[in-house]
Write a protein that holds these residues in place. Structure first.
Motif, PDB file in Angstrom:
ATOM      1  N   GLY A  31     -16.315  34.394 -20.256  1.00 13.79           N
ATOM      2  CA  GLY A  31     -16.026  35.340 -19.190  1.00 13.79           C
ATOM      3  C   GLY A  31     -15.443  34.734 -17.858  1.00 13.79           C
ATOM      4  N   GLY A  32     -14.774  33.905 -17.870  1.00 12.85           N
ATOM      5  CA  GLY A  32     -14.024  33.425 -16.787  1.00 12.85           C
ATOM      6  C   GLY A  32     -14.967  32.187 -16.006  1.00 12.85           C
ATOM      7  N   ALA A  33     -16.234  32.102 -16.273  1.00  9.71           N
ATOM      8  CA  ALA A  33     -16.981  31.311 -15.666  1.00  9.71           C
ATOM      9  C   ALA A  33     -17.282  29.801 -16.275  1.00  9.71           C
ATOM     10  N   ARG A  34     -17.445  28.931 -15.782  1.00  4.77           N
ATOM     11  CA  ARG A  34     -17.433  27.707 -16.421  1.00  4.77           C
ATOM     12  C   ARG A  34     -18.810  27.427 -16.675  1.00  4.77           C
ATOM     13  N   VAL A  35     -19.150  27.235 -18.096  1.00  3.87           N
ATOM     14  CA  VAL A  35     -20.473  27.224 -18.581  1.00  3.87           C
ATOM     15  C   VAL A  35     -20.940  25.690 -18.943  1.00  3.87           C
ATOM     16  N   ARG A  36     -20.113  25.018 -19.428  1.00  2.46           N
ATOM     17  CA  ARG A  36     -20.256  23.639 -19.735  1.00  2.46           C
ATOM     18  C   ARG A  36     -19.073  22.756 -19.326  1.00  2.46           C
ATOM     19  N   ALA A  37     -19.409  21.492 -18.967  1.00  3.35           N
ATOM     20  CA  ALA A  37     -18.148  20.562 -18.585  1.00  3.35           C
ATOM     21  C   ALA A  37     -18.774  19.010 -18.866  1.00  3.35           C
ATOM     22  N   GLU A  38     -17.613  18.464 -19.492  1.00  2.00           N
ATOM     23  CA  GLU A  38     -17.640  16.902 -19.703  1.00  2.00           C
ATOM     24  C   GLU A  38     -16.837  16.490 -18.742  1.00  2.00           C
ATOM     25  N   ASP A  39     -16.777  15.652 -17.964  1.00  2.00           N
ATOM     26  CA  ASP A  39     -15.872  14.862 -16.992  1.00  2.00           C
ATOM     27  C   ASP A  39     -15.942  13.530 -16.876  1.00  2.00           C
ATOM     28  N   VAL A  40     -14.859  12.942 -16.502  1.00  2.00           N
ATOM     29  CA  VAL A  40     -14.751  11.559 -16.218  1.00  2.00           C
ATOM     30  C   VAL A  40     -14.290  11.339 -14.916  1.00  2.00           C
ATOM     31  N   LEU A  41     -14.841  10.469 -14.002  1.00  2.00           N
ATOM     32  CA  LEU A  41     -14.309  10.245 -12.923  1.00  2.00           C
ATOM     33  C   LEU A  41     -14.014   8.855 -12.555  1.00  2.00           C
ATOM     34  N   ALA A  42     -12.906   8.684 -11.919  1.00  2.00           N
ATOM     35  CA  ALA A  42     -12.214   7.112 -11.719  1.00  2.00           C
ATOM     36  C   ALA A  42     -12.429   7.217 -10.076  1.00  2.00           C
ATOM     37  N   VAL A  43     -13.000   6.310  -9.436  1.00  2.00           N
ATOM     38  CA  VAL A  43     -13.012   6.344  -8.002  1.00  2.00           C
ATOM     39  C   VAL A  43     -12.448   5.073  -7.513  1.00  2.00           C
ATOM     40  N   ARG A  44     -11.331   4.968  -6.841  1.00  2.00           N
ATOM     41  CA  ARG A  44     -10.735   3.737  -6.270  1.00  2.00           C
ATOM     42  C   ARG A  44     -11.217   3.881  -4.717  1.00  2.00           C
ATOM     43  N   ASP A  45     -12.052   2.726  -4.403  1.00  2.00           N
ATOM     44  CA  ASP A  45     -12.289   2.763  -3.055  1.00  2.00           C
ATOM     45  C   ASP A  45     -12.061   1.282  -2.615  1.00  2.00           C
ATOM     46  N   GLY A  46     -11.066   0.971  -1.788  1.00  2.00           N
ATOM     47  CA  GLY A  46     -10.429  -0.318  -1.417  1.00  2.00           C
ATOM     48  C   GLY A  46      -9.949  -0.999  -2.844  1.00  2.00           C
ATOM     49  N   ASP A  47     -10.572  -2.275  -3.069  1.00  2.00           N
ATOM     50  CA  ASP A  47     -10.203  -2.963  -4.044  1.00  2.00           C
ATOM     51  C   ASP A  47     -11.193  -2.637  -5.298  1.00  2.00           C
ATOM     52  N   ARG A  48     -12.115  -1.888  -5.343  1.00  2.00           N
ATOM     53  CA  ARG A  48     -13.056  -1.766  -6.292  1.00  2.00           C
ATOM     54  C   ARG A  48     -12.729  -0.124  -7.089  1.00  2.00           C
ATOM     55  N   ILE A  49     -12.913  -0.292  -8.310  1.00  2.00           N
ATOM     56  CA  ILE A  49     -12.492   0.985  -9.117  1.00  2.00           C
ATOM     57  C   ILE A  49     -13.925   1.170  -9.973  1.00  2.00           C
ATOM     58  N   SER A  50     -14.396   2.532 -10.001  1.00  2.00           N
ATOM     59  CA  SER A  50     -15.869   3.005 -10.758  1.00  2.00           C
ATOM     60  C   SER A  50     -15.301   3.923 -11.519  1.00  2.00           C
ATOM     61  N   LEU A  51     -16.066   3.966 -12.718  1.00  3.86           N
ATOM     62  CA  LEU A  51     -15.870   5.222 -13.710  1.00  3.86           C
ATOM     63  C   LEU A  51     -17.229   5.715 -13.986  1.00  3.86           C
ATOM     64  N   VAL A  52     -17.520   6.903 -13.903  1.00  2.00           N
ATOM     65  CA  VAL A  52     -18.520   7.721 -14.286  1.00  2.00           C
ATOM     66  C   VAL A  52     -18.313   8.845 -15.047  1.00  2.00           C
ATOM     67  N   ALA A  53     -19.054   9.121 -16.057  1.00  2.00           N
ATOM     68  CA  ALA A  53     -18.983  10.091 -16.945  1.00  2.00           C
ATOM     69  C   ALA A  53     -20.228  11.165 -16.804  1.00  2.00           C
ATOM     70  N   THR A  54     -19.853  12.330 -16.712  1.00  5.23           N
ATOM     71  CA  THR A  54     -20.999  13.551 -16.428  1.00  5.23           C
ATOM     72  C   THR A  54     -20.726  14.519 -17.328  1.00  5.23           C
ATOM     73  N   SER A  55     -21.949  15.243 -17.428  1.00  2.76           N
ATOM     74  CA  SER A  55     -22.017  16.465 -18.352  1.00  2.76           C
ATOM     75  C   SER A  55     -22.769  17.342 -17.551  1.00  2.76           C
ATOM     76  N   THR A  56     -22.216  18.499 -17.399  1.00  2.00           N
ATOM     77  CA  THR A  56     -23.055  19.675 -16.670  1.00  2.00           C
ATOM     78  C   THR A  56     -22.958  20.977 -17.453  1.00  2.00           C
ATOM     79  N   THR A  57     -24.086  21.777 -17.383  1.00  5.41           N
ATOM     80  CA  THR A  57     -24.104  23.111 -17.938  1.00  5.41           C
ATOM     81  C   THR A  57     -24.430  23.992 -16.665  1.00  5.41           C
TER      82      THR A  57
END
Length: 73
Positions: free
Chosen positions: A24-50
């Motif tokens: 119905g247009g609403a986001r009901v479940r999501a699988e995400d991968v985030l890559a964050v670059r902060d200076g010379d560091r890169i971090s990856l985090v996977a999330t799952s939300t309902t």
């Protein structure tokens, strides 16, 4: 599939790739991968939300930095 890149107030760069199920247009479940670059560091985090209460860019970055700090001890 959703993709976005954003910069945060503290200078980090977030690359976000997500796959969302919608009803119905609403986001009901999501699988995400985030890559964050902060200076010379890169971090990856996977999330799952309902539900449609997903994180914004600043919250995503805070989550990644908190995970990185916890893993660093």
């Amino acid at each position: 599939m959703e993709y976005r890149t954003a910069s945060t107030a503290d200078g980090a760069t977030v690359h976000h790739v997500g796959l969302a199920d919608r009803a119905g247009g609403a986001r009901v479940r999501a699988e995400d991968v985030l890559a964050v670059r902060d200076g010379d560091r890169i971090s990856l985090v996977a999330t799952s939300t309902t539900g449609d209460a997903f994180l914004n860019t600043e919250q995503e970055t805070a989550l990644v930095k908190a995970v990185r700090a916890k893993l660093a001890g």
